[in-house]
Write a protein that holds these residues in place. Structure first.
Motif, PDB file in Angstrom:
ATOM      1  N   GLU A   8       8.361   2.149   1.586  1.00 45.41           N
ATOM      2  CA  GLU A   8       8.499   1.498   3.002  1.00 45.41           C
ATOM      3  C   GLU A   8       7.327   1.562   3.813  1.00 45.41           C
ATOM      4  N   ARG A  10       6.868   1.903   7.970  1.00 42.73           N
ATOM      5  CA  ARG A  10       7.587   2.193   9.330  1.00 42.73           C
ATOM      6  C   ARG A  10       7.026   2.664  10.219  1.00 42.73           C
ATOM      7  N   ASP A  11       7.660   2.505  11.365  1.00 41.08           N
ATOM      8  CA  ASP A  11       7.172   2.821  12.851  1.00 41.08           C
ATOM      9  C   ASP A  11       7.508   4.166  13.185  1.00 41.08           C
ATOM     10  N   SER A  53      -1.903  -0.926  11.896  1.00 40.18           N
ATOM     11  CA  SER A  53      -1.160  -2.289  12.174  1.00 40.18           C
ATOM     12  C   SER A  53      -1.173  -2.663  10.517  1.00 40.18           C
ATOM     13  N   ALA A  54      -0.100  -3.314  10.318  1.00 38.88           N
ATOM     14  CA  ALA A  54       0.421  -4.148   8.851  1.00 38.88           C
ATOM     15  C   ALA A  54       0.541  -5.332   8.911  1.00 38.88           C
ATOM     16  N   HIS A  55       0.088  -6.010   7.938  1.00 39.22           N
ATOM     17  CA  HIS A  55       0.458  -7.538   7.828  1.00 39.22           C
ATOM     18  C   HIS A  55       2.041  -7.615   7.277  1.00 39.22           C
ATOM     19  N   PRO A  56       2.785  -8.713   7.877  1.00 44.08           N
ATOM     20  CA  PRO A  56       4.043  -8.774   7.432  1.00 44.08           C
ATOM     21  C   PRO A  56       4.309  -8.617   5.954  1.00 44.08           C
ATOM     22  N   SER A  57       3.300  -8.997   5.163  1.00 43.42           N
ATOM     23  CA  SER A  57       3.524  -8.927   3.693  1.00 43.42           C
ATOM     24  C   SER A  57       3.207  -7.533   3.033  1.00 43.42           C
ATOM     25  N   ALA A  58       2.746  -6.546   4.102  1.00 43.00           N
ATOM     26  CA  ALA A  58       2.518  -5.228   3.571  1.00 43.00           C
ATOM     27  C   ALA A  58       3.510  -4.442   2.711  1.00 43.00           C
ATOM     28  N   GLU A  59       4.917  -4.467   3.018  1.00 42.76           N
ATOM     29  CA  GLU A  59       5.806  -3.552   2.447  1.00 42.76           C
ATOM     30  C   GLU A  59       5.976  -4.313   1.005  1.00 42.76           C
TER      31      GLU A  59
END
Length: 143
Positions: A8, A10-11, A53-59
């Motif tokens: 995951e 997560r924030d 920060s993470a790109h939407p594809s990170a997970e």
């Protein structure tokens, strides 16, 4: 049962206990745990906080990295979680754990998991320094 037990981005705060529970397995003779925390200095410069920060594809990329490690090593169980958002000194930024039948395999797989995560998963770190300056660091440059 799938050997990839928890992956995951997560924030919210990360939990060592949660990650250890995820990789608990009676077939494992060795379990490794790596915890990355926000430290007070980077290359001699005082750090006040970080923001990830993470790109939407990170997970999805993190899962791909985990799958590759599980395919390359005799992994019994594997978990990896990375935090995004604002973090203070001492906060947990990343936790990876690997369980294998033997310790040497667990150490090797864990090392590969954290190294590949840092190199391949699109997560970026913005370091804020005590002098008011800031610096963006790409995942491929380590933390």
């Amino acid at each position: 049962m799938d050997v990839i037990r928890l992956v995951e981005i997560r924030d919210t705060a990360l939990s060592v206990d949660e990650v250890l529970r995820a990789v608990g397995d009676h077939a494992a003779g060795g379990t490794t745990l790596f915890i990355g925390t926000v430290r007070e200095q980077d290359e001699g410069r005082p750090v006040t906080r970080l923001s990830y920060s993470a790109h939407p594809s990170a997970e999805a990329e993190l899962r791909r990295v985990a799958e590759k490690v599980a395919a390359d090593f005799p992994v019994t169980a594997l978990a990896a979680v990375h935090r995004v958002g604002d973090l203070e000194l001492g906060d947990l930024a990343v936790i990876v754990a690997v369980a294998c039948a033997h310790r040497a395999e667990a150490f090797a797989a864990s090392r590969r998991l954290i190294d590949d995560l840092k190199r391949e998963v699109p997560i970026w770190k913005n370091q804020l320094f005590a002098d008011g300056s800031a610096e963006w660091v790409g995942a491929c440059q380590g933390s």
